[in-house]
Design a protein around this motif. Structure first.
Motif, PDB file in Angstrom:
ATOM      1  N   ARG A 101       0.835  -1.195   0.000  1.00  0.00           N
ATOM      2  CA  ARG A 101       0.000   0.000   0.000  1.00  0.00           C
ATOM      3  C   ARG A 101       0.875   1.252   0.000  1.00  0.00           C
ATOM      4  O   ARG A 101       1.879   1.319   0.709  1.00  0.00           O
ATOM      5  CB  ARG A 101      -0.905   0.042   1.235  1.00  0.00           C
ATOM      6  CG  ARG A 101      -1.939  -1.078   1.307  1.00  0.00           C
ATOM      7  CD  ARG A 101      -2.758  -0.951   2.574  1.00  0.00           C
ATOM      8  NE  ARG A 101      -1.931  -1.079   3.772  1.00  0.00           N
ATOM      9  CZ  ARG A 101      -2.354  -0.803   5.000  1.00  0.00           C
ATOM     10  NH1 ARG A 101      -3.578  -0.353   5.210  1.00  0.00           N
ATOM     11  NH2 ARG A 101      -1.540  -0.962   6.038  1.00  0.00           N
ATOM     12  N   GLU A 120      -1.183  -0.270 -10.007  1.00  0.00           N
ATOM     13  CA  GLU A 120      -2.097  -0.644  -8.926  1.00  0.00           C
ATOM     14  C   GLU A 120      -2.397  -2.135  -8.879  1.00  0.00           C
ATOM     15  O   GLU A 120      -3.062  -2.597  -7.954  1.00  0.00           O
ATOM     16  CB  GLU A 120      -3.385   0.160  -9.018  1.00  0.00           C
ATOM     17  CG  GLU A 120      -3.230   1.577  -8.523  1.00  0.00           C
ATOM     18  CD  GLU A 120      -4.535   2.342  -8.438  1.00  0.00           C
ATOM     19  OE1 GLU A 120      -5.169   2.331  -7.365  1.00  0.00           O
ATOM     20  OE2 GLU A 120      -4.925   2.948  -9.460  1.00  0.00           O
ATOM     21  N   LYS A 124      -1.409  -0.878  -3.992  1.00  0.00           N
ATOM     22  CA  LYS A 124      -2.721  -0.282  -3.758  1.00  0.00           C
ATOM     23  C   LYS A 124      -2.542   1.150  -3.276  1.00  0.00           C
ATOM     24  O   LYS A 124      -1.789   1.417  -2.349  1.00  0.00           O
ATOM     25  CB  LYS A 124      -3.491  -1.086  -2.707  1.00  0.00           C
ATOM     26  CG  LYS A 124      -4.864  -0.531  -2.391  1.00  0.00           C
ATOM     27  CD  LYS A 124      -5.561  -1.351  -1.319  1.00  0.00           C
ATOM     28  CE  LYS A 124      -6.924  -0.762  -0.990  1.00  0.00           C
ATOM     29  NZ  LYS A 124      -7.612  -1.540   0.077  1.00  0.00           N
TER      30      LYS A 124
END
Length: 257
Positions: A101, A120, A124
């Protein structure tokens, strides 16, 4: 919180390939002035490490730290010296079948999506405009002037248990009083200062110099100051006669708050 400087250099790093100045030549020999692009690693007990910026030296920085997995990062802005390692990181996640992330304000993530529309699948993206938490620390981004380069974001960290505060502001110049407000009352300020005293016209500049950094430090009065984002103009062998609470960042420097 344990904070480790993975890099302390400006956008070009030191040595600069084209340059044969004394600082660059020293960086090629003894290496005291060798600088990778600026990044931090934050660590808390019972929390995964949190990277701050992911520049083109990401691979070398991970190898130097012996890190084989990384699951999260903060980003200050979408300039190459702060996001150039994202492709390598995403590829590493692909090979390990993991998803990491990256946290940043929405407009920063929008720029990254534009440049890396495929990324992505492994990284994320999470908006943090409203702030976020890392263990007992509250993290808040705020927008700052980045001179000819537009804007960047700085990050304010506050411990919700003991109230201790610190801030990371690597790419800024000509900050307004409102932008400087989060720099007050800090235990630690990490501030970008590329040159000792930059001689270029103000409208061509993008980061404070050390002279200006000292002025800001006197104005906001943090307990401790570390100058980072250093160019080849800064020589660690010189005595800049800093006050006792101010020093230059160095690769591997670790601070515990």
């Amino acid at each position: 919180m344990r904070i480790t400087f993975l890099g302390n250099g400006d956008s070009m790093g030191t040595p600069r390939v084209y340059c044969d100045c004394a600082v660059c030549e020293e960086a090629r020999t003894t290496g005291a002035n060798r600088r990778l692009r600026s990044a931090l690693l934050m660590e808390l007990e019972e929390q995964p490490p949190l990277l701050l910026d992911c520049g083109p030296d990401w691979r070398s920085q991970m190898e130097d730290m012996g890190i084989r997995r990384l699951s999260q990062a903060l980003l200050t802005h979408a300039h190459f010296d702060h996001i150039g390692g994202l492709a390598d990181w995403a590829d590493a996640c692909r090979w390990t079948n993991e998803t990491a992330r990256i946290f940043a304000p929405h407009e920063v993530l929008h720029e990254i999506r534009t440049r890396f529309p495929w990324i992505e699948t492994q990284l994320k993206m999470v908006d943090n405009d409203g702030g976020m938490t890392y263990g007992e620390w509250r993290i808040t981004p705020w927008k700052v002037n980045h001179g000819k380069n537009g804007f960047s974001y700085a990050y304010h960290f506050e411990n919700t248990t003991n109230g201790k505060k610190w801030a990371y502001c690597s790419d800024a110049i000509n900050m307004t009083d409102q932008q400087k407000a989060p720099l007050r009352g800090l235990s630690l300020l990490v501030l970008g200062t590329s040159y000792v005293e930059e001689q270029f016209p103000m409208d061509t500049r993008s980061v404070y110099d050390i002279r200006e950094g000292l002025q800001i430090s006197e104005e906001v009065k943090p307990d401790s100051v570390i100058f980072t984002h250093l160019s080849h103009d800064v020589d660690v062998h010189k005595d800049y006669r800093f006050p006792a609470h101010i020093r230059l960042a160095s690769t591997g420097l670790t601070i515990t708050l």
